[in-house]
Design an enzyme around this catalytic site. Sequence first.
Site, PDB file in Angstrom:
ATOM      1  N   ARG A 167      21.046  24.687   7.005  1.00 45.84           N
ATOM      2  CA  ARG A 167      19.662  24.686   7.944  1.00 45.84           C
ATOM      3  C   ARG A 167      18.483  23.975   7.161  1.00 45.84           C
ATOM      4  O   ARG A 167      17.516  24.201   7.596  1.00 45.84           O
ATOM      5  CB  ARG A 167      19.171  26.464   7.967  1.00 45.84           C
TER       6      ARG A 167
ATOM      7  N   GLU B 134       5.925  -2.971  13.984  1.00 47.25           N
ATOM      8  CA  GLU B 134       4.743  -1.821  14.221  1.00 47.25           C
ATOM      9  C   GLU B 134       3.331  -1.569  13.340  1.00 47.25           C
ATOM     10  O   GLU B 134       2.870  -0.967  13.316  1.00 47.25           O
ATOM     11  CB  GLU B 134       6.556  -0.940  13.137  1.00 47.25           C
TER      12      GLU B 134
ATOM     13  N   LYS C   9      -0.120   6.439   9.891  1.00 43.85           N
ATOM     14  CA  LYS C   9       0.507   6.842   9.882  1.00 43.85           C
ATOM     15  C   LYS C   9       0.312   8.483   8.678  1.00 43.85           C
ATOM     16  O   LYS C   9       0.722   9.620  10.026  1.00 43.85           O
ATOM     17  CB  LYS C   9       2.061   6.858   9.801  1.00 43.85           C
TER      18      LYS C   9
ATOM     19  N   HIS D 145      12.858   1.720  23.670  1.00 40.44           N
ATOM     20  CA  HIS D 145      13.848   2.377  23.648  1.00 40.44           C
ATOM     21  C   HIS D 145      14.957   2.091  25.335  1.00 40.44           C
ATOM     22  O   HIS D 145      15.508   1.797  24.760  1.00 40.44           O
ATOM     23  CB  HIS D 145      13.276   3.682  23.596  1.00 40.44           C
TER      24      HIS D 145
HETATM   25  N1  GLY Z   1       7.500   6.056  15.186  1.00 39.93           N
HETATM   26  C1  GLY Z   1       6.613   7.293  15.871  1.00 39.93           C
HETATM   27  C2  GLY Z   1       6.134   8.461  15.469  1.00 39.93           C
HETATM   28  O1  GLY Z   1       6.896   8.438  14.294  1.00 39.93           O
HETATM   29  O2  GLY Z   1       5.559   9.996  16.048  1.00 39.93           O
END
Ligand code: GLY
Length: 367
Positions: A124, A188, A230, A255
């Site tokens: 888990r 990206e 990010k 995708h």
């Molecule tokens: N690749 C997009 C994310 O990690 O949200």
Amino acid sequence: MSNARTVDVGGETPYTIAIGPGLLSDGTALAGHVRGRHVLLVSDSIVAPLYAGMVREALHAARPDLAIGTFILPAGEESKTLAHFGHAIEALATLGATRDACVIALGGGVVGDLAGFAAACWMRGVDCVQVPTTLLSMVDSSVGGKTAVDIPQGKNLVGAFHPPRAVFADTEVLATLPPRELRAGLAEVIKYGAIRDARFFQWLEQEREALLAMDGEALALAIAASCEHKAETVARDPLEKGERALLNFGHTFGHAIETEQGYGGLGNNNLNHGEAVAVGMVLAARLSSGLGMAPATDTDRLETLLAGYGLPTRIPAGLAPQALLARMRLDKKNLAGRLRLVLWRGLGQADVVPDVDESRVLALLSG
Ligand code: GLY
């Protein structure tokens, strides 16, 4: 880690992304994130011969007590399957990994996603340290805790959110990255400029030659800026309940292309993930302009930049529009059976748009 830049990811499970040369051989730093005695090093058939020995030796030198198992996947997106996930789990069982074990993912996005998913599921959830070796995985997939495998019906449809304990992006390994993989990663990087940062987009326009020539300083800056974008996003929205979805700009179209063409691999010319996202971003931008959301000049600028980095901007021949649309209907962002897409309002600003008219999308895919 003296030469490393660091980016901190905040939120409920904070961790640090280290970016710099020589991190793969820094056993003390890597082993510093191993709480117990068991390590499963997961890699692939291209990366392992180059770097797995170095990582094992570095870990052993820092922690001679560690029991280190190795699990090697055949390189390529075709390996991101439930079957290989099962084999990774068996490797953890064979190692006798206890709950304080650590999975180290040494490779690109496929390795990181599958190893992270194995770490999320074993007992888990055990620790995972991401050691990305491609530009794409350094700037995107290794950060934020998305883990998954693909099934024939679609990419990443089976997975879990499982943030890493740490990320080590060793920029020296990019020297062995094939040019096509470098460009895929730059797609990206461009995405962050497109959706969040018009100044960064402009910098990417100016630094194209340096980045394509793999100038170390320019690459390190691009990686750090991307990781900061990010990190900010996933710290605020780790489970993609809101703004994290914006990071999927171009991904619903991308995708669909990847799944419909068959996943890009070493033995075929199918678009790889970054290339499919490049095409997807142009489609999303065009749709936005068609809907009156974004200036067409910004869409043209995005297409020009992507093409300037040697990335494709058109749907590959032979993919049926209806089939692509059917793939898009299985996207994880959709709600109540309606298409929900990330579109943009021009450079630096993206938005999630619910209930997009399918006929507009079909016309775009057909155009
Ligand atoms: N690749 C997009 C994310 O990690 O949200």
